[in-house]
Design an enzyme around this catalytic site. Structure first.
Site, PDB file in Angstrom:
ATOM      1  N   LYS A  22       0.854  -1.201   0.000  1.00  0.00           N
ATOM      2  CA  LYS A  22       0.000   0.000   0.000  1.00  0.00           C
ATOM      3  C   LYS A  22       0.889   1.251   0.000  1.00  0.00           C
ATOM      4  O   LYS A  22       0.664   2.188  -0.764  1.00  0.00           O
ATOM      5  CB  LYS A  22      -0.884  -0.009   1.243  1.00  0.00           C
ATOM      6  CG  LYS A  22      -1.546   1.322   1.581  1.00  0.00           C
ATOM      7  CD  LYS A  22      -2.437   1.246   2.789  1.00  0.00           C
ATOM      8  CE  LYS A  22      -1.736   1.458   4.095  1.00  0.00           C
ATOM      9  NZ  LYS A  22      -1.367   2.846   4.429  1.00  0.00           N
ATOM     10  N   ASN A  23       1.921   1.254   0.841  1.00  0.00           N
ATOM     11  CA  ASN A  23       2.708   2.480   1.014  1.00  0.00           C
ATOM     12  C   ASN A  23       3.703   2.733  -0.102  1.00  0.00           C
ATOM     13  O   ASN A  23       4.286   3.821  -0.170  1.00  0.00           O
ATOM     14  CB  ASN A  23       3.387   2.468   2.390  1.00  0.00           C
ATOM     15  CG  ASN A  23       2.362   2.614   3.507  1.00  0.00           C
ATOM     16  OD1 ASN A  23       1.187   2.883   3.241  1.00  0.00           O
ATOM     17  ND2 ASN A  23       2.795   2.414   4.736  1.00  0.00           N
ATOM     18  N   CYS A 116      -5.152  12.460  13.058  1.00  0.00           N
ATOM     19  CA  CYS A 116      -5.123  11.025  12.830  1.00  0.00           C
ATOM     20  C   CYS A 116      -5.011  10.380  14.222  1.00  0.00           C
ATOM     21  O   CYS A 116      -4.412  10.944  15.117  1.00  0.00           O
ATOM     22  CB  CYS A 116      -3.903  10.740  11.968  1.00  0.00           C
ATOM     23  SG  CYS A 116      -3.763   9.049  11.520  1.00  0.00           S
ATOM     24  N   ARG A 121      -0.140  14.947  12.620  1.00  0.00           N
ATOM     25  CA  ARG A 121       0.521  14.606  11.358  1.00  0.00           C
ATOM     26  C   ARG A 121       0.959  15.924  10.690  1.00  0.00           C
ATOM     27  O   ARG A 121       0.319  16.417   9.772  1.00  0.00           O
ATOM     28  CB  ARG A 121      -0.424  13.805  10.453  1.00  0.00           C
ATOM     29  CG  ARG A 121      -1.002  12.552  11.087  1.00  0.00           C
ATOM     30  CD  ARG A 121       0.019  11.475  11.413  1.00  0.00           C
ATOM     31  NE  ARG A 121       0.617  10.868  10.260  1.00  0.00           N
ATOM     32  CZ  ARG A 121       0.154   9.771   9.645  1.00  0.00           C
ATOM     33  NH1 ARG A 121      -0.952   9.220  10.085  1.00  0.00           N
ATOM     34  NH2 ARG A 121       0.763   9.271   8.595  1.00  0.00           N
ATOM     35  N   ASP A 307       4.946   0.876  12.093  1.00  0.00           N
ATOM     36  CA  ASP A 307       3.735   0.193  11.615  1.00  0.00           C
ATOM     37  C   ASP A 307       3.648  -1.253  12.092  1.00  0.00           C
ATOM     38  O   ASP A 307       2.650  -1.928  11.839  1.00  0.00           O
ATOM     39  CB  ASP A 307       3.674   0.220  10.083  1.00  0.00           C
ATOM     40  CG  ASP A 307       3.432   1.625   9.578  1.00  0.00           C
ATOM     41  OD1 ASP A 307       3.576   1.847   8.359  1.00  0.00           O
ATOM     42  OD2 ASP A 307       3.127   2.512  10.392  1.00  0.00           O
ATOM     43  N   ARG A 399      -8.609  -0.751   5.009  1.00  0.00           N
ATOM     44  CA  ARG A 399      -7.792   0.307   4.376  1.00  0.00           C
ATOM     45  C   ARG A 399      -6.434  -0.238   3.973  1.00  0.00           C
ATOM     46  O   ARG A 399      -5.830   0.219   3.018  1.00  0.00           O
ATOM     47  CB  ARG A 399      -7.571   1.461   5.362  1.00  0.00           C
ATOM     48  CG  ARG A 399      -8.811   2.223   5.684  1.00  0.00           C
ATOM     49  CD  ARG A 399      -8.490   3.445   6.508  1.00  0.00           C
ATOM     50  NE  ARG A 399      -7.446   4.243   5.852  1.00  0.00           N
ATOM     51  CZ  ARG A 399      -7.045   5.425   6.321  1.00  0.00           C
ATOM     52  NH1 ARG A 399      -7.566   5.900   7.424  1.00  0.00           N
ATOM     53  NH2 ARG A 399      -6.117   6.115   5.704  1.00  0.00           N
TER      54      ARG A 399
HETATM   55  C1  EPZ Z   1       4.371   7.000   6.189  1.00  0.00           C
HETATM   56  O1  EPZ Z   1       3.582   8.066   6.662  1.00  0.00           O
HETATM   57  C2  EPZ Z   1       3.461   5.788   6.170  1.00  0.00           C
HETATM   58  N1  EPZ Z   1       2.323   6.043   5.293  1.00  0.00           N
HETATM   59  C3  EPZ Z   1       2.950   5.479   7.577  1.00  0.00           C
HETATM   60  O2  EPZ Z   1       2.178   4.272   7.494  1.00  0.00           O
HETATM   61  C4  EPZ Z   1       4.152   5.229   8.476  1.00  0.00           C
HETATM   62  O3  EPZ Z   1       3.694   5.010   9.800  1.00  0.00           O
HETATM   63  C5  EPZ Z   1       5.072   6.454   8.425  1.00  0.00           C
HETATM   64  O4  EPZ Z   1       5.466   6.727   7.070  1.00  0.00           O
HETATM   65  C6  EPZ Z   1       6.331   6.250   9.250  1.00  0.00           C
HETATM   66  O5  EPZ Z   1       7.034   5.139   8.764  1.00  0.00           O
HETATM   67  C7  EPZ Z   1       2.499   5.953   3.955  1.00  0.00           C
HETATM   68  O6  EPZ Z   1       3.592   5.716   3.463  1.00  0.00           O
HETATM   69  C8  EPZ Z   1       1.278   6.166   3.113  1.00  0.00           C
HETATM   70  P1  EPZ Z   1       6.389  10.376   8.149  1.00  0.00           P
HETATM   71  P2  EPZ Z   1       4.181   9.577   6.614  1.00  0.00           P
HETATM   72  O7  EPZ Z   1       6.285  11.696   7.476  1.00  0.00           O
HETATM   73  O8  EPZ Z   1       5.088   9.745   5.478  1.00  0.00           O
HETATM   74  C9  EPZ Z   1       6.942  13.544  11.573  1.00  0.00           C
HETATM   75  C10 EPZ Z   1       0.302   2.902   7.759  1.00  0.00           C
HETATM   76  O9  EPZ Z   1      -0.160   2.386   8.775  1.00  0.00           O
HETATM   77  N2  EPZ Z   1       6.755  14.564  10.525  1.00  0.00           N
HETATM   78  O10 EPZ Z   1       7.514   9.463   7.777  1.00  0.00           O
HETATM   79  O11 EPZ Z   1       3.044  10.496   6.770  1.00  0.00           O
HETATM   80  C11 EPZ Z   1       5.690  12.746  11.834  1.00  0.00           C
HETATM   81  O12 EPZ Z   1       4.828  13.436  12.745  1.00  0.00           O
HETATM   82  C12 EPZ Z   1       0.769   4.336   7.804  1.00  0.00           C
HETATM   83  O13 EPZ Z   1       0.451   2.329   6.654  1.00  0.00           O
HETATM   84  C13 EPZ Z   1       7.043  15.890  10.810  1.00  0.00           C
HETATM   85  O14 EPZ Z   1       7.450  16.234  11.919  1.00  0.00           O
HETATM   86  O15 EPZ Z   1       5.023   9.602   7.970  1.00  0.00           O
HETATM   87  C14 EPZ Z   1       6.241  11.484  12.423  1.00  0.00           C
HETATM   88  O16 EPZ Z   1       6.511  11.704  13.787  1.00  0.00           O
HETATM   89  C15 EPZ Z   1       0.488   4.997   9.141  1.00  0.00           C
HETATM   90  N3  EPZ Z   1       6.866  16.825   9.825  1.00  0.00           N
HETATM   91  C16 EPZ Z   1       7.560  11.282  11.669  1.00  0.00           C
HETATM   92  O17 EPZ Z   1       7.886  12.563  11.121  1.00  0.00           O
HETATM   93  C17 EPZ Z   1       6.432  16.488   8.568  1.00  0.00           C
HETATM   94  O18 EPZ Z   1       6.314  17.395   7.713  1.00  0.00           O
HETATM   95  C18 EPZ Z   1       7.498  10.279  10.536  1.00  0.00           C
HETATM   96  O19 EPZ Z   1       6.387  10.626   9.735  1.00  0.00           O
HETATM   97  C19 EPZ Z   1       6.156  15.133   8.299  1.00  0.00           C
HETATM   98  C20 EPZ Z   1       6.326  14.187   9.280  1.00  0.00           C
END
Ligand code: EPZ
Length: 421
Positions: A22-23, A116, A121, A307, A399
């Site tokens: 999915k990701n 979320c 997020r 995850d 999902r």
């Molecule tokens: C991706 O989300 C995945 N989703 C998430 O999987 C996964 O949990 C996450 O990466 C972490 O591995 C998809 O790929 C569609 P991040 P993403 O930006 O990219 C912080 C699932 O269950 N952050 O890597 O949105 C954020 O708050 C989902 O399949 C900022 O601070 O996650 C978090 O603490 C859930 N500023 C950390 O970085 C930003 O601008 C990692 O988030 C963006 C993120």
């Protein structure tokens, strides 16, 4: 809404086929919007989140068809640059259309993803990355409004307080493919899904080096062509089934599980006493001795994936001894704790730390799904609990897991889907 009814106590046996990731699929589908050419994406998992992404792409004006696990995209002539709240609010990952649409149409208007259940997020890194290559970005009336008549390559540090960001890396990498000059992303996400996206962009004619590492270099080109690509398999689904085999004391062959993407998960499960052997089809997972408690800290890839945190907690809930689980990516990602406690799990929360005292046996109970992976953890607990468990609101599971009840049933699980009265 649907619910699952699960009768616990069956050791899972047999083989299961993992679906496409999915990701990886979501940012790759969004990246097809960088070109006017037709793209064909294979091994796309038929999931709710994928259907949401296809709806957004159609709303933008692209012609999109899905037959089985093959998606055909003909974006030529799409001109709408707004991804609306009513679609984006159902799936946070929709934010990954920002980079491709901005680069192709010179402007993009994407609804802020909103909250979320796993915690805030933020999108500050997405904004920082796109601004670094010349985008003018404002947040107006709940929308990210980006304008970029001209994108120019730049060097940018994209690490945040929680490490690298997967989708911020995806947004910047996709936009930078059409910027003038070279972009260097420092502290880029190294997740296999980002590498898969980079491989797809390269097939489209992009010039990218260093994906799979924290430093990604993108040399901008004038335009990109459509391409054909087959999505990698889902490492989190594979990890979830590995945990299901472990928690039920089973013996399962997990087809398409790629050990190169599962290092941290294999390491932790082996430390817990699970035997994992590589086969030509995937990974063979078997519980051959009593489980041992292990400590887990979630980290950006190649660290232990956030995850898989909830699934590991379910496993440790039935493992005699004390396990400490520290959630460093989403410190509030513990929606599953109270529901596991209803089944008899003994978990003490202290900020981003969960202290798990392995209970001898969990007992079936009515529980409620919340976040996608928390719901998977409840399923794992239900598979081993004494008696019957009803899991409501399982649209959360739909999902991210394709026909999971069929896959579990084939392994011997007593599970059925019913309409919630
Ligand atoms: C991706 O989300 C995945 N989703 C998430 O999987 C996964 O949990 C996450 O990466 C972490 O591995 C998809 O790929 C569609 P991040 P993403 O930006 O990219 C912080 C699932 O269950 N952050 O890597 O949105 C954020 O708050 C989902 O399949 C900022 O601070 O996650 C978090 O603490 C859930 N500023 C950390 O970085 C930003 O601008 C990692 O988030 C963006 C993120």
């Amino acid at each position: 809404m649907d619910k699952f009814i699960i009768e616990g106590g069956v050791r899972l046996k047999g083989s299961v086929e993992i679906s496409g990731s999915k990701n990886a699929a979501l940012p790759i589908l969004a990246a097809t919007l960088l070109s006017d050419g037709k793209s064909v994406i294979k091994n796309v998992p038929p999931l709710r989140d994928v259907y949401t992404m296809l709806r957004i792409m159609r709303y933008l004006g692209a012609k999109v068809d899905m037959e089985g696990d093959v998606v055909t995209v003909e974006p030529a002539g799409y001109s709408n640059h707004t991804a609306p709240y009513k679609l984006v609010s159902t799936m946070r990952a929709s934010v990954c259309v920002l980079g491709p649409v901005l680069a192709k149409l010179k402007r993009a208007r994407v609804s802020m993803p909103g909250g979320c259940v796993i915690g805030p997020r933020p999108i500050d890194l997405h904004v920082k990355g796109l601004r670094s290559i010349g985008a003018d970005i404002k947040i107006e009336h709940g929308y990210i409004v980006a304008d970029a008549p001209k994108l120019r390559g730049a060097r940018v540090y994209l690490g945040g307080n929680f490490g690298s960001s997967v989708l911020a890396t995806a947004n910047l990498m996709t936009a930078a493919t059409l910027a003038k000059g070279k972009t260097v992303i420092e502290s880029a996400a190294c997740e296999p899904e980002i590498a898969d996206l980079a491989r797809f962009l390269t097939k489209m004619g992009a010039r990218i080096k260093g994906y799979d590492t924290p430093i990604i270099e993108i040399e901008g080109v004038k335009s990109l062509r459509g391409a054909e690509h087959s999505i990698i398999y889902d490492r989190i689904e594979a990890g979830t089934f590995m945990a299901a085999a472990a928690i039920t004391g089973g013996d399962v062959l997990i087809k398409h599980a790629n050990i190169e993407h599962l290092g941290a998960i294999v390491d932790k499960l082996q430390s817990a006493g699970i035997r994992i052997t590589r086969t030509k089809d995937g990974l063979h997972v078997k519980k051959t001795r009593s489980l041992k408690p292990v400590d887990v800290t979630t980290l950006p890839y190649p660290g232990f994936p956030t995850d898989m945190q909830a699934q590991m907690m379910a496993l440790m809930s039935i493992t005699k001894g004390i396990s400490v689980i520290i959630e460093k990516i989403y410190p509030e990602r513990f929606m599953h704790v109270s529901e596991l406690a209803r089944m008899g799990a003994q978990i003490y929360l202290e900020g981003p730390r969960a202290i798990v005292q392995g209970a001898s046996r969990l007992s079936g109970a009515p529980v409620m799904a919340s976040d996608l992976r928390a719901s998977a953890a409840l399923m794992l607990a239900a598979l081993v609990a004494k008696g019957k468990t009803d899991i409501s609101r399982i649209y959360h599971i739909d999902r991210g897991y394709h026909i999971i009840e069929d896959k579990l049933e084939k392994l011997g699980a007593k599970i059925k889907r019913e309409k919630e009265e």
